[in-house]
Design an enzyme around this catalytic site. Sequence first.
Site: not given
Length: 302
Positions: A256-258
């Site tokens: 999920e890491d931007i």
Amino acid sequence: MNKCQANKSFHISTPKEFSFRECLQFLARSRLEKLHFVENDRVRKLFKSAGKNFLLELTSPSATSIQVEFLNTVPAQSHKTTIYAYIREWFDLDTDLAPFYKLAENDSLLKNLVRQFYGFRLLKMPDLFETACWSIIGQQINLTFAYTLQKRLIEAYGQRYEFNQRAYWLFPFPNVIAELSPSDLRQLQFTGKKAEYIIGLARLIQEGKISKASLLALPNIEAVRSELLKIRGIGPWTANYILMRCLGFSSAFPIEDIGLHNAIKRQLNLTRKPTIAEIRQLSAGWQNWQAYAAFYLYRSLI
DNA sequence: TTCCAGGGTAACG
DNA sequence: CGTTACCATGGA
């Protein structure tokens, strides 16, 4: 662990695929960092072992070793053993990167990264409380501001040690943070929620309800993840980050890491950020190396 | 000025 | 149940 110079230092032999310089580049990415100090191809770190402060200075005099020098006081053998293990964990020296580099050869996303950052290691954060606080602080804010908040937390509640007119810091201990109220951290410009999360976490650790050892005693990564997810303030991203950065799970992957999304976008020269489904496809061949792949992608953002 | 940052929770329909 | 508002501030 070879002794030398009247026991004021020792050497650690490093594995084949290792670059001290690449690791230092990552450690030096923020000038706001308070927990280690990088300068002139060396890194200094204050380390506490059984109540005693040791100021360590790491250099790499040859391609096959790290030298650890004790600047303030020479530790007894038992402390040296602890420090030796700590540094092996910090620089992840016990992982054989050969299989990762082999799979990266045929991977469109990783091929260039492993060439560019050859020898880079997944820098661990051996302390659970420190890792969890850092990942909670980093939720939904840019890295610069995250470092600012971490700096304020350390300077307000951490332990300071001065050596040659320079201050070195230990991350605040859970028992100190456990005594705070959210308004104390609000003054440092934490959100009310993050203040509650971090104090709550400190209390869980202080009360012995969660520890690195208890998590590592669980049978598998899924069991550890679900245990982490029970903690208020720890969602999927934070759980994966802790699994990757602190607990040593090589298959942990903060999908999920931007930052990860931006790294992939840049690496593949996309006009938009990849979707979660696209990242699943791209990472399908990374079994048991997802954490390393993510960390190399982080590295590309510096 | 507006929008996005190395997300997560709680309050909605 | 899935969706949405909200957080607090800095940098682009």
